[in-house]
Design an enzyme around this catalytic site. Structure first.
Site, PDB file in Angstrom:
ATOM      1  N   VAL A 531       0.839  -1.105  -0.078  1.00 35.54           N
ATOM      2  CA  VAL A 531      -0.048   0.191  -0.003  1.00 35.54           C
ATOM      3  C   VAL A 531       0.819   1.194   0.233  1.00 35.54           C
ATOM      4  O   VAL A 531       1.849   1.291   0.854  1.00 35.54           O
ATOM      5  CB  VAL A 531      -0.935  -0.019   1.185  1.00 35.54           C
ATOM      6  CG1 VAL A 531      -1.690   1.254   1.091  1.00 35.54           C
ATOM      7  CG2 VAL A 531      -1.695  -1.262   1.616  1.00 35.54           C
ATOM      8  N   LYS A 548      -3.336   0.516  -3.317  1.00 37.59           N
ATOM      9  CA  LYS A 548      -2.966  -0.907  -2.868  1.00 37.59           C
ATOM     10  C   LYS A 548      -2.643  -1.560  -4.379  1.00 37.59           C
ATOM     11  O   LYS A 548      -3.808  -1.705  -5.252  1.00 37.59           O
ATOM     12  CB  LYS A 548      -4.013  -1.626  -2.165  1.00 37.59           C
ATOM     13  CG  LYS A 548      -3.828  -3.080  -2.005  1.00 37.59           C
ATOM     14  CD  LYS A 548      -4.744  -3.660  -1.025  1.00 37.59           C
ATOM     15  CE  LYS A 548      -4.746  -3.524   0.329  1.00 37.59           C
ATOM     16  NZ  LYS A 548      -4.165  -4.212   1.429  1.00 37.59           N
ATOM     17  N   ASP A 642      -9.317 -12.744   6.642  1.00 37.47           N
ATOM     18  CA  ASP A 642      -8.171 -12.271   7.284  1.00 37.47           C
ATOM     19  C   ASP A 642      -8.213 -10.941   8.360  1.00 37.47           C
ATOM     20  O   ASP A 642      -7.830 -10.064   8.252  1.00 37.47           O
ATOM     21  CB  ASP A 642      -7.029 -12.136   6.440  1.00 37.47           C
ATOM     22  CG  ASP A 642      -5.640 -11.979   6.656  1.00 37.47           C
ATOM     23  OD1 ASP A 642      -5.371 -12.290   7.960  1.00 37.47           O
ATOM     24  OD2 ASP A 642      -4.617 -11.264   5.845  1.00 37.47           O
TER      25      ASP A 642
END
Ligand SMILES: *[C@@H]1O[C@H](CO)[C@@H](O)[C@H](O)[C@H]1NC(C)=O
Ligand SMILES: *[C@@H]1O[C@H](CO)[C@@H](O)[C@H](O)[C@H]1NC(C)=O
Length: 783
Positions: A531, A548, A642
């Site tokens: 990023v 990103k 995640d």
């Protein structure tokens, strides 16, 4: 007769093997060369696993002569020749007719050459082990091999003898030698050392030792490090005994590439990477097999050098053992794009200014921060903290006072080896210059500015006085234009909202490259890519954004990219990071998000001082609401896969925002299928990822549970450096404390929680409920 036939067959077989080996070897003839900038020119090993050639360095027209793993998306570099002096375009590496091997610039200047090449070279070859060799008629040994001159990496089949050295890079993308070294010392330890950045002088003591030295019996000491072909690294002792550094069962070298690298952050890590990304559950990336040291912030000892984070900073390790660095209050990074570069005082503190300290300074407290070895110039037994505080405050040499174990230590600059230690309950008191009478924690971002502006004015005036009339006119016109544009620029930066109100925007790669100044300022790295910070302009406004750059996209992700980006863009919730736009050009896939100014929940929770209890509770609720929205209120359910503190960002009001949602699907893991790529991070992934049961939204509930316990206890799930073994893994420890009804042990030092134990207990129960092995027993986010 039969015997003779057997013999004949064996002989035939032998010759066939030799023949096929010879055919397999890609021989590079004398007189061959490669040119930097000519993409078609490179030398490949016969398996195609490795390539030797030039690598274009980011943002520069310079090249690195290197060997890399060629069949994986990362094209990971494992050896390089000219790290400190990158080669200009047109440079040439040449294997001369007399067997010399050297790299020279287009103007003929020599950049690098292979040292100590024995006579009799007749060809070169890149072997399938990644070893580049100069070979001759002598079959016993090579005349030169890259394995004997490692850079920062060793590979299976490579050995390191006494005196052998690996050197870390300066930074991820700068291949000059950095401050860390791995050496097999003549006194028979494998050690990790820091070195002085200017003098190449090795600082003692090492911050890691293999423990393979015996001063009484040299036969009992190590003399060679072997990375064997099945992927185990071990130290061999003179008496033949081996000490394994790689322990347990590891991923097989048949299906996985291996390497061990002394990373630029000082950690020596053995990594593995699946050869075939489509076979089952492994993610297409390097993962760590083991690393040393376990906590670099506390293992760096000795009073020389600056520590893992540079001077005047505080170091703490994350779950993967990587150091994260913060400046102490009133200081900012020497190099804003490099968190390890250390910190400088924003406003230099001076003595004898003739003012009272009250007008110039204020003190700010930092819990648990300390500098074990450095910069003490005075200490006395402590009557109370206030005495220590005012003693530093009124002493113009004092920058920091540390109150610890009944003593007040006064310190001057520079401060080295700064770290957080939650076990000693020390407290640092930092003296911060006030800026224009305002409080220290509102210090201006650019305290040097006034000084620079002044000198600019002086420069302008002196040029005007000294120059001709015409020159003056041109000069004034130029300066006015520059000022005008600078003014317009500053006008625009503040208006963020109109861009945010637009719908999803499609960016060109060029636009994003410009917005990020060539992907210059890295602000984070996740499992999906890196990023960067950037500024996006429209005709009427400018907005700071996070760009990103996606890596490792799956093949079928291609078609769905736009659809999925659209789906992500349709989510609107206070606790989710907004997607503003994307870029989809060939292999360049980027997502543009609103920028979150206050970093991640991880740095907030595990940072310098403990955030207060109510704030932590608000955050836990906020994240739960965001997840509930993703699971139950979107038109198509989004499973995050995640969830961890590193993926929760904080905006300028410290509202929690979930980031990276929707990417698991975008990157091609079919979430309902049983066997899929494990997305997620060690310590946070639900057990069903490893089993044959379907992956549902309950995987997020599990990760949320782990994170909730971290938020409640304000510590990481895994803390290897705990003395008490049962405290190492938080979720186990919490469960034990809960069972034994001693929950207060979890928050011994946290007054606020101790006064609110009922609520704490209820939330701990929620956390434990979320991490049930059987996913059907876990609640859903709404519950
Ligand atoms: C790498 O860093 C060193 C020291 O900061 C610097 O001198 C050198 O120019 C850098 N190299 C590249 C290629 O940027
Ligand atoms: C490499 O080392 C491991 C651990 O000592 C051992 O089990 C394995 O057999 C070794 N492999 C080879 C090819 O020697």
């Amino acid at each position: 007769m039969a015997l003779a036939l057997d013999f004949f067959i064996i002989l035939l077989f032998y010759f066939l093997t030799i023949l096929s080996n010879a055919q397999k070897l890609n021989q590079i003839k004398l007189g061959s060369s490669l040119t930097a900038g000519d993409d078609s020119s490179a030398w490949t090993s016969s398996s195609g696993d490795f390539v030797f050639g030039f690598r274009h360095l980011d943002n520069q027209n310079l090249f690195l002569l290197a060997i890399w793993y060629d069949k994986i998306p990362d094209k990971t570099i494992v050896w390089y020749a000219n790290g400190a002096s990158p080669a200009p375009k047109g440079s040439k590496i040449e294997l001369t007719s007399d067997g010399k091997f050297s790299l020279s610039a287009p103007n003929g200047q020599s950049i690098w050459k292979a040292e100590n090449v024995a006579d009799g070279v007749s060809y070169a070859s890149l072997l399938d082990t990644g070893n580049f060799v100069l070979a001759g008629e002598n079959y016993d040994k090579y005349m030169w091999e890259s394995f004997r001159y490692p850079s920062d990496t060793i590979l299976p089949t490579q050995v390191l003898d006494v005196g052998g050295v690996l050197s870390s890079r300066m930074t991820k993308n700068n291949y000059s030698k950095g401050q860390f070294q791995l050496r097999l010392r003549p006194d028979d330890h494998l050690v990790l050392n820091t070195i002085s950045s200017r003098m190449e002088f090795v600082y003692d003591p090492p911050y890691y030792k293999s423990g393979t030295s015996d001063t009484n019996n040299s036969m009992n000491s190590g003399f060679r490090v072997v990375f064997n072909e099945t992927g185990y690294i071990k130290v061999i002792k003179r008496n033949g005994v081996t000490v394994n550094l790689t322990l347990g069962n590891i991923a097989s070298t048949k299906d996985f590439y291996h390497k061990a690298t002394l990373d630029f952050d000082g950690i020596f890590t053995q990594y593995a990477h699946p050869k075939n990304p489509n076979n089952g559950v492994w993610d297409k990336a390097w993962f760590s097999v083991w690393y040393e040291p376990k906590d670099i912030c506390t293992s760096l000892i000795g009073d020389l050098g600056d520590g893992a984070c540079g001077f005047n900073s505080i170091c703490a390790v994350d779950v993967e053992g990587r150091p994260t660095c913060e400046c102490i209050p009133g200081f900012s990074r020497v190099d804003s794009s490099n968190q390890y570069s250390g910190c400088n005082q924003e406003k230099v503190q001076k003595c004898n200014q003739g003012s009272r300290p009250e007008e110039l300074f204020e003190m700010q407290a930092m819990n648990n921060a300390f500098w074990p070895f450095s910069a003490n110039y005075e200490s006395f037994p402590l009557q109370n903290e206030e005495v220590c505080n005012s003693s530093c405050f009124n002493d113009c040499n004092c920058v920091v006072a540390v109150v610890k174990e009944g003593t007040c230590w006064k310190k001057k600059l520079p401060l080295s080896h700064g770290r957080l230690d939650r076990n000693t309950y020390g407290k640092a008191l930092v003296k911060i210059p006030k800026v224009d009478g305002s409080a220290g924690n509102k210090i201006s971002q650019h305290p040097n500015r006034t000084k620079k502006d002044q000198s600019a004015v002086i420069l302008v005036v002196s040029i005007l006085l000294g120059g001709s009339l015409l020159f003056n006119f041109i000069f004034v016109a130029t300066v006015s234009l520059v000022v005008f544009f600078a003014y317009r620029r500053s006008q625009r930066v503040n208006k963020v909202s109109s861009l945010l109100e637009m719908n999803l925007r499609v960016f060109t790669f060029q636009e994003l490259q410009e917005a990020t100044e060539g992907f210059h300022e890295e602000v984070g790295k996740g499992s999906f890519g890196t990023v960067y910070k950037g500024i996006i302009s429209t005709s009427t406004s400018k907005a700071i954004v996070a760009v990103k750059k996606l890596e490792r996209l799956s093949q079928d992700g291609e078609k769905e990219f736009k659809t999925e980006a659209g789906a992500i863009a349709k989510t609107h919730h206070k606790n989710l990071v907004r997607l503003l736009g994307f870029c989809d050009e060939g292999s360049n896939r980027l997502l543009v998000y609103e920028f979150m100014s206050n970093g991640t929940l991880a740095s907030f929770l595990f940072g310098i001082s403990r955030p207060d209890w109510n704030k932590r509770l608000q955050m836990a609720y906020g994240i739960a609401r965001g997840l509930m929205y993703l699971h139950e209120e979107c038109s198509t359910q989004i499973i995050h896969c995640d969830i961890k503190p590193q993926n929760i960002l904080l905006d300028d009001t410290f509202t929690t925002k979930i980031s990276d949602f929707g990417l698991a699907k975008l990157l091609g893991s079919d979430q309902t299928r049983t066997s899929t790529v494990i997305r997620g991070t060690k310590g946070y992934v639900a057990p069903e990822w490893f089993r044959n049961s379907p992956v549902t939204a309950k995987v997020d509930v599990y990760s949320y549970g782990v994170m909730l316990l971290e938020i409640l206890c304000c510590r990481r799930n895994i803390e290897m450096e705990r003395d008490n073994e049962e405290e190492v893994i938080l979720v186990d420890y919490v469960y034990d404390c809960y069972k034994e009804r001693v929950l207060e042990k979890l928050v011994v030092n946290d007054e606020e929680v101790l006064n609110d134990l009922k609520r704490f207990e209820r939330l701990v129960m929620v956390g434990i409920w979320c991490i049930q092995e059987d996913h059907s027993l876990r609640p859903n986010m709404k519950t």
